[in-house]
Design a protein around this motif. Structure first.
Motif, PDB file in Angstrom:
ATOM      1  N   ASN A 271       0.955  -1.239   0.012  1.00 11.95           N
ATOM      2  CA  ASN A 271      -0.001  -0.031  -0.083  1.00 11.95           C
ATOM      3  C   ASN A 271       0.770   1.135   0.022  1.00 11.95           C
ATOM      4  OD1 ASN A 271      -2.257  -1.195  -0.217  1.00 11.95           O
ATOM      5  ND2 ASN A 271      -2.398  -1.517   2.164  1.00 11.95           N
ATOM      6  N   ARG A 274       2.617   1.730  -3.491  1.00 11.64           N
ATOM      7  CA  ARG A 274       1.653   1.987  -4.397  1.00 11.64           C
ATOM      8  C   ARG A 274       1.162   3.421  -4.366  1.00 11.64           C
ATOM      9  NH1 ARG A 274      -2.334  -1.680  -3.490  1.00 11.64           N
ATOM     10  NH2 ARG A 274      -1.433  -3.230  -4.908  1.00 11.64           N
ATOM     11  N   PRO A 294       3.315   1.577 -10.790  1.00 11.25           N
ATOM     12  CA  PRO A 294       3.202   0.919  -9.799  1.00 11.25           C
ATOM     13  C   PRO A 294       1.764  -0.121  -9.638  1.00 11.25           C
ATOM     14  CG  PRO A 294       3.441   3.390  -9.242  1.00 11.25           C
ATOM     15  CD  PRO A 294       3.486   3.138 -10.617  1.00 11.25           C
ATOM     16  N   ASP A 295       0.919   0.149 -10.074  1.00 14.03           N
ATOM     17  CA  ASP A 295      -0.355  -0.726 -10.085  1.00 14.03           C
ATOM     18  C   ASP A 295       0.082  -1.943 -10.630  1.00 14.03           C
ATOM     19  OD1 ASP A 295      -1.975   0.654  -8.566  1.00 14.03           O
ATOM     20  OD2 ASP A 295      -2.837   1.960 -10.276  1.00 14.03           O
ATOM     21  N   ILE A 298       2.992  -4.173  -9.169  1.00 14.40           N
ATOM     22  CA  ILE A 298       2.572  -4.693  -7.888  1.00 14.40           C
ATOM     23  C   ILE A 298       1.674  -5.795  -8.206  1.00 14.40           C
ATOM     24  CG2 ILE A 298       1.486  -4.273  -5.921  1.00 14.40           C
ATOM     25  CD1 ILE A 298       2.812  -1.490  -5.598  1.00 14.40           C
TER      26      ILE A 298
END
Lengths: 313, 308
Positions: A271, A274, A294-295, A298
């Motif tokens: 978290n 992100r 990032p999304d 990850i």
């Protein structure tokens, strides 16, 4: 000098496993030579212009090229003269003799971090994240390859700023600040802020051994983010303290971001990574698996994790 | 060879380039500049060292004075007994001066030997010139030994010696000694990174070194001892040691780095100027200690973070 031709846009897992000669001067490379590190770097810095580049990339804060770091993990941590003498005469291959194991922690990593960018780094324990961070900080020397860092670097690594247990929190702020290259006056100016932010209160004049681990982590976070660095390297520090402090820490991070600081953030908290990162680098077994938004990174990291294929290499 | 020419960074940012450690000496100029830039760190670490060893309290400080003093009395009694009662106050002053000087070097090496391995987390988390660590312990040892000089002076006057202008040169002697001690501290710090029990063996080596130095024995006695060994017997009193052997022995004793320092100390505290040999040998040993100790330390310091 630099010839970042953004021809490759996807840095695959094997993008970093090129030959080890990338630390030779770039100008000596032929125009058609294979230059995976540069290609990967181009992929890693989306803002890089396509043409008309200056001699030096002024907008790059950190450049890592084909970085290899290995260290001798001494199984018998305390090597002694007595032990060495006792082993004289034993054969070299004797398992008792070879106490040293070479750990190749970082295996040919290349990437750029632009000025003001936050790069998140994800990966399993032992993927080489902390070692790489120490390599960027100049604490651990590379075996091969190079690291270039533009500006003042502050490190916030897992063990704290390098605190001395016998000294009080206040004295540790002073030693940590001086070691990081601040002047006495600069530290004095910041001390109250640091103490206030860390929230350790009256403990500040107590020896550090009386601190809880949360207090240590909070103080460490307060110290390194107060150093006014151009580049901040953070290893797992956001996990320090309770929910309140984590929120405060995230706020401080956003402030630092607003000030245009370059941050490399290692965390197991997906978290935080992100929320805070502009890009994420996935490291596995010392190699770059993927760099990107990032999304996406990850998500793939987590699904690889779920599928039990987390360790590539 | 890796180029250290930066390829990034604008004019307003200093670029640091880290390339492979080839076991060579880092550029000494920038290294020393970096150390000078962080001199306050060394000073503060020295102060913290003193604090951690309670040397900032009256009794902690007193211990640093009393310890060599008590040992001085023990050695004084021992030598007096061995010589059959033939000792005097002046010998005690010689002994104390020698012990103070020698114990300074001993303490600098002893605390210096653990300076890097005790650095622990600081080494793993911050990049700074590592020579700051033995420098800090050497500085702490220096602060520790300043008060012992007052104790020495008390015995100096009690033995009937006066104040001499040559004593004004003692700080210069101490400065050269501090340089020597720093070099030795870098050497012992490096050795301890690789062999953790160096600091356990060190006291024995130092004790032998002290017995071979003109501390317990006088310079003349040491020279005679060496001459006897070279000659295979005889004594100066009987006149059966050739002059040339004595001459050679009086040169050989300067192979012990402490001889020049101790001789110069004796001369300056007794109102004489040290001999030319005393001066050049102690300067040479100080330079050698820093160059050799510094070379060992600086060529290996990038590995320290892996090994602490």
């Amino acid at each position: 000098m630099s010839d970042l031709d953004a021809t490759t846009t996807q840095a695959g897992p094997d993008a970093s496993s090129h030959d080890a000669g990338s630390d030779e001067p770039r100008s000596e490379r032929g125009p058609d030579a294979e230059v995976p590190p540069e290609a990967e770097a181009a992929a890693a810095s989306p803002g890089a212009p396509d043409d008309g580049r200056p001699i030096r990339d002024e907008d790059v804060a950190i450049r890592v090229r084909d970085l290899h770091i290995s260290y001798r993990s001494v199984l018998d941590k305390r090597q002694t003269l007595r032990g060495r003498i006792n082993r004289i005469g034993r054969h070299r291959d004797d398992p008792d003799t070879s106490m040293v194991k070479i750990v190749h922690a970082v295996r040919g990593v290349s990437f750029d971090v632009s000025r003001g960018e936050v790069l998140g780094i994800v990966g399993h324990n032992g993927a080489g994240k902390s070692t790489m961070l120490r390599g960027i900080a100049g604490i651990l020397p590379p075996d091969e390859g190079r690291v270039e860092v533009a500006g003042q670097v502050s490190t916030l690594l897992a063990l704290g700023v390098g605190f001395n247990n016998k000294l009080s929190g206040r004295e540790n702020i002073l030693v940590g600040g001086l070691a990081a290259g601040l002047s006495r006056r600069e530290i004095d100016e910041r001390a109250d802020d640091i103490i206030d932010f860390s929230g350790v209160g009256d403990f500040i004049d107590m020896p550090l051994r009386t601190y809880s681990s949360g207090m240590r982590g909070r103080l460490a976070f307060a110290v390194s983010t107060a150093m006014d660095p151009d580049i901040l390297l953070i290893d797992e520090a956001l996990s320090a303290g309770d929910a309140d402090f984590r929120e405060k820490a995230a706020d401080r991070m956003r402030t630092l971001l607003g000030e245009g600081r370059t941050i490399v953030l290692v965390s197991h908290s997906m978290n935080s990574v992100r929320d805070l990162s502009d890009r994420v680098l996935w490291l596995a077994a010392g190699r770059v698996v993927e760099v990107g938004a990032p999304d996406e990174v990850i998500q793939r990291y987590q699904s690889a994790d779920d599928a039990g294929r987390g360790r590539v290499g | 060879m890796s180029s250290t020419t930066p390829t990034i960074g604008g004019p307003d940012h200093d670029v640091t380039v880290h390339v492979a450690n080839d076991g060579r000496l880092p550029p000494v100029g920038p290294y020393v500049r970096d150390m000078w830039f962080r001199r306050r760190l060394a000073l503060h670490m020295a102060r913290s060292n003193l604090k951690a060893s309670n040397a900032d309290t009256v009794f902690g400080q007193l211990w640093h004075v009393i310890n060599p003093l008590l040992l001085g009395l023990v050695y004084f009694l021992m030598i007096t007994v061995l010589r059959g009662g033939d000792s005097d106050m002046q010998y005690l002053v010689h002994l104390l001066g020698g012990l103070f000087l020698f114990f300074y070097v001993r303490d600098a090496m002893g605390t210096g030997s653990t300076s890097v391995v005790a650095g622990g987390a600081l080494l793993l988390n911050t990049a700074f010139p590592r020579a700051i660590l033995p420098l800090a312990t050497t500085m702490a040892a220096t602060f520790n030994y300043l008060p012992t000089f007052l104790v020495y002076l008390a015995f100096h006057f009690a033995a009937g010696y006066g104040l001499y202008w040559t004593m004004l040169l003692l700080p210069a002697l101490w400065a050269v000694l501090a340089v020597f001690a720093f070099g030795m501290a870098m050497l012992s710090a490096t050795a301890t990174v690789y062999f953790r029990d160096t600091s356990s063996f060190l006291p024995y080596a130092l004790r032998i070194w002290m017995y071979l130095s003109p501390v317990l024995l006088t310079y003349d006695e040491i020279v005679e001892l060496v001459a006897k060994v070279l000659n295979g017997g005889g004594s100066v009193a009987d006149g059966n040691i050739p002059e040339s052997t004595l001459e050679l022995a009086s040169r050989l004793v300067y192979l012990n780095p402490m001889t020049g320092f101790l001789q110069a100390w004796n001369a300056l505290t007794l109102g004489r100027l040290p001999s030319f040999t005393d001066v050049w040998t102690m300067v040479l040993w100080a330079v050698l200690a820093v160059v050799i100790g510094g070379w060992f330390f600086l060529t290996r310091e990038r590995e320290f973070a892996f090994r602490v």
